[in-house]
Each structure stands twice: as C-alpha cells, then as structure tokens.
Design an enzyme around this catalytic site. Structure first.
Site, PDB file in Angstrom:
ATOM      1  N   TRP A 146       0.880  -1.174   0.000  1.00  0.00           N
ATOM      2  CA  TRP A 146       0.000   0.000   0.000  1.00  0.00           C
ATOM      3  C   TRP A 146       0.917   1.223   0.000  1.00  0.00           C
ATOM      4  CZ3 TRP A 146      -2.102   2.511   4.933  1.00  0.00           C
ATOM      5  CH2 TRP A 146      -3.114   3.431   4.641  1.00  0.00           C
ATOM      6  N   ASP A 228      -0.362  -4.971   9.767  1.00  0.00           N
ATOM      7  CA  ASP A 228      -1.410  -4.022   9.423  1.00  0.00           C
ATOM      8  C   ASP A 228      -2.668  -4.846   9.149  1.00  0.00           C
ATOM      9  OD1 ASP A 228      -3.013  -2.006   8.576  1.00  0.00           O
ATOM     10  OD2 ASP A 228      -1.766  -1.360   6.896  1.00  0.00           O
ATOM     11  N   LYS A 266     -13.116  -0.616   6.708  1.00  0.00           N
ATOM     12  CA  LYS A 266     -13.761  -1.494   5.719  1.00  0.00           C
ATOM     13  C   LYS A 266     -14.766  -2.426   6.389  1.00  0.00           C
ATOM     14  CE  LYS A 266     -10.045  -0.134   3.501  1.00  0.00           C
ATOM     15  NZ  LYS A 266      -9.745   0.721   2.458  1.00  0.00           N
TER      16      LYS A 266
HETATM   17  C1  LMR Z   1      -7.050   1.851  -0.723  1.00  0.00           C
HETATM   18  O1  LMR Z   1      -5.965   1.275  -0.693  1.00  0.00           O
HETATM   19  O2  LMR Z   1      -7.620   2.166  -1.788  1.00  0.00           O
HETATM   20  C2  LMR Z   1      -7.753   2.178   0.567  1.00  0.00           C
HETATM   21  O3  LMR Z   1      -7.114   1.541   1.633  1.00  0.00           O
HETATM   22  C3  LMR Z   1      -7.941   3.630   0.765  1.00  0.00           C
HETATM   23  C4  LMR Z   1      -6.700   4.345   1.171  1.00  0.00           C
HETATM   24  O4  LMR Z   1      -6.698   4.973   2.233  1.00  0.00           O
HETATM   25  O5  LMR Z   1      -5.703   4.298   0.451  1.00  0.00           O
END
Ligand code: LMR
Length: 422
Positions: A146, A228, A266
C-alpha cells in the site's frame, strides 16, 4: 515607506505528487461519461454502485440517538474510549467478551492498546513509537505494498527496504523471494511490515504453513513483526480466519514482541469516521513494561491529536458489546465478502468467455478487496481514456467497483485493450 517584501520562508518548497488513490478518485468524480466505472479506491459498493452504510451500523446509530446520552460529545480518555479499545483488542486477539480465563488474563498483560485515527493513524502511531523508543535501522515493506506505508514510515523518519512479494510471471506470491531477502539481508531489530490478510495491493496472502515459516524466521533472526490489519472479517467473511496470522504469532511466539495496527474502515463501512486501534504486544517476560508502553503511547497521542474521535468508535463499541448486533454484523460481513467473491468469478468468467489473451485464474485466487490484474501502465491509461474505467497504474483493481451491470462492459474493455495495447 513600506518595507521591501521578503521572500517566503518556504521559497524553494517543491510540491509533492498527489496521492494516486485519492487523485484518481477525484478524476473519476469529475468525469461526465455515463459509462464510467471506478475500480480505484478500496471502498465497498453495492451491486448498484452505491455506498452501503451497514444495516447493523444504522441500527446502532438509531439506538444511540434514542439513548441520547448527554456525554456523547464529551472528551474521551487520551487512550480513547476504554470500552471500545477493549473490544477492539478482544476482536483482534480472539479474547472472549464476557468471560476471562486465567490464561486470557495473563495474555492481556502482554498487550498495550490505544485508540487511533483509523488504520493510517495506527500505522503512524506505531511507526513514531518505534522510531522514538526502539530506534530501528530499517523497516521492510513488501514490494509492492500500500503506497501509504511508504509515506507513513518516511514521515516517521525510518528508512525502508523492500522484500519481494509478487511474482509477475506467475501472478502469484513470491514466497521464496520474500523469505530469502529477509533471511539474507534482514538484520536483528529490523521491522517487517506484514499485511494480516487481504494483502493490498496484490490480494495474495501466505498460506498458514507459510505464515508459520515467516514467524519462525522472524523469531530466529530477531526481526520485529508489524501487522497491518485493515480487512478483518471483510476478506473472507470470518473475523477468526482473517485474524489467523496475528493470533498465530501472538499465541505461538511468546518470546517475540510485535505491533498490530487495526482499522475499522472497511469491516464496519466507517471510512470517514476514522476508527482504529494500535496494539503493542510485549514478550511474555516483559509484561512489567505494559504501563510504560501504554503511558508513552498516550504521551505521543496527547501531543499529536489528544485522543481519537468518538463518533465511529461509539458505533463499533455498541455493536461489539451486544450479541444480537454482533451476529448481525457477521451477516453484513458475509454479504460484503460474498458479493466481492462473486464479482471476481463474474469477471473471470467473462474474460474466459471472450478468450482474452493471457491467464486470469489469479483474479479468482486472490483474496479481499483488490485484484492485481497484471495489466500494464499503458493498458491502464488506455482503459481510462477510451473506456472511462479507472484503476491504479499498477493494475490494481478494487473488485467492489464491479457489478452485475458493468462487469460485461469492463471485461470487454479489458479484452479490447489487452489485444491492442501493450
Ligand atoms: C485503498 O488502498 O484504496 C484504501 O485503503 C484507501 C486508502 O486509504 O488508500
């Protein structure tokens, strides 16, 4: 005579690129095309493409309104709403809400828990706490991860390295690559960031056997796991299954310490409410430090935002302290996770029916909100320009943006693009 204007103290400040996920979201919102499809930001959508305030959340909100507590807008404690934090911890580590065995009583002494500003806030607080008190040399992030993980650790001032995670050729988990990087290059005291379930962005999770091997490696090499957990219950529909890895480390590696960042965005559909918790897990020998860890976390919280917001956490607390509401929540989780699973299958079936070049099994094999499609940046760009189908440059799609109405259109758009754009 007015004095001459001095240059700004910020002269020379360069703008930073916008966050891709939220920039894409804005571009989608302003696109007038009626056939547009958002597969960008990870948010749950119904089959009509609408947000879904969870029915159990609406019920809890109504009950809270009827109760009309005079204290509902008051300050909480610095560690947050204590009853909420307890429920968050129980959910994450699998403690019973009503009874407490002597074993559980002991186990709880290993954990210092506080409320945070959602999952990002929990990751940030953990990063800041470790940077200040543990002074790690490196944090290891999966490649890819992420994107905000990079920002969070950069902001905290901890340098990061990446471990292989994705095998582009097979579109599967590069477990061997991950293990050998950590084995050969990980140094004692390095942090290893792990996604508890539903890896973002790949949707690829280790198997239970692989998790056991990761735990063994971390223990042997004295690497520090930082979980996480953003999708507990949302990924498979089971809060137990989605917490398996965290609970395995906790129960089977008592000599290890670790952190868990927990989000309720979520699994409760409370995206904008910013509900989360952070847990520091001490090793079994060090429970005497619980108060010190807790008070230092509180000190950081006080200096940054005083305390977490109570709007969303009050709703979560209400649901998790009422058996009927909890069971309804579990049903809501199944509704969301099964719609996502069925949309994975629908997209896979359509691509197979069209004979789209390439293999697409990975779409049904991956888990949770996202699929890492393997589409190239050029194909992603073309899908946006020609078909108004929005996804991240990496080819990550949020499966939840698919519906019975648009899946044929999206599959056709992918089919045409894969055939014509490299
Ligand atoms: C995503 O990865 O799209 C979600 O977790 C929203 C975010 O905060 O990035």
């Amino acid at each position: 005579m007015p004095s001459a204007t001095l240059p700004s103290v910020l002269a020379g400040l360069d703008p930073v690129p916008l966050d891709e996920i939220f920039a894409l979201n804005r571009a989608f919102a302003t696109d007038p095309a009626s056939q547009k499809v958002s597969l960008g930001v990870g948010v749950y959508r119904t089959d009509d493409g609408k947000p879904w305030p969870l029915p159990v959340v609406e019920k809890a909100e109504k009950q809270l309104l009827d109760e009309g507590s005079l204290f509902r807008h008051e300050y909480s404690a610095i560690e947050g709403d204590v009853a909420f934090v307890e429920q968050a911890r129980n959910l994450m580590f699998g403690f019973d809400r009503k009874t407490e065995s002597p074993k559980e009583k002991e186990a709880k002494k290993r954990i210092a828990s506080v409320q945070t500003v959602a999952g990002t806030g929990a990751n940030h607080l953990g990063a800041l706490f470790l940077k200040t008190h543990m002074k790690p040399k490196n944090v290891w992030l999966s490649n890819p991860s992420w994107a905000n993980h990079l920002t969070i650790w950069e902001v905290a001032g901890v340098s990061y390295k990446t471990y292989p995670y994705y095998n582009a050729a097979t579109r599967s988990l590069d477990f061997d690559g991950m293990m050998s990087a950590l084995e050969n290059e990980g140094q004692e005291g390095d942090i290893v960031l792990l996604h508890a379930c539903a890896h973002n962005p790949t949707g690829l999770d280790p198997t239970k056997e692989q998790w056991k091997a990761i735990a063994e490696l971390c223990e042997r090499k004295k690497l520090f796991p930082f979980f996480d957990s953003a999708y507990q219950g949302f990924a498979t529909g089971s809060v137990e299954d989605d917490a398996w890895a965290v609970r395995y480390f906790f129960e089977n590696k008592p000599s290890m310490e670790m952190c868990v960042a927990q989000s309720f965005s979520k699994n409760f559909g409370l995206y904008g409410q910013r509900v989360g918790a952070f847990h520091y897990v001490l090793n079994v020998e060090s429970t005497g430090l619980q108060e010190a860890v807790f008070s230092n976390l509180c000190n950081l919280i006080r200096g940054e935002f005083s305390m977490g917001p109570v709007g969303g956490s009050t709703i979560v607390k209400k649901v998790l302290t009422d058996d009927n509401l909890t069971s309804e929540w579990h049903d809501n989780l199944k509704t969301m996770s099964s719609r996502i699973i069925s949309m994975r299958k629908a997209l896979y079936d359509e691509l197979t029916r069209l004979g789209t070049p390439g293999t697409w099994e990975h779409i049904v094999q991956q888990n949770g909100m996202f699929s890492y499609t393997g589409l190239t940046p050029g194909q992603v760009q073309s899908l946006k320009e020609k078909y108004h189908v929005y996804m991240l440059k990496s080819g990550r799609i949020s499966i939840s943006g698919l519906s019975k109405k648009n899946v044929t259109y999206v599959a056709q758009a992918i089919d045409d693009t894969v055939r014509n754009v490299s």
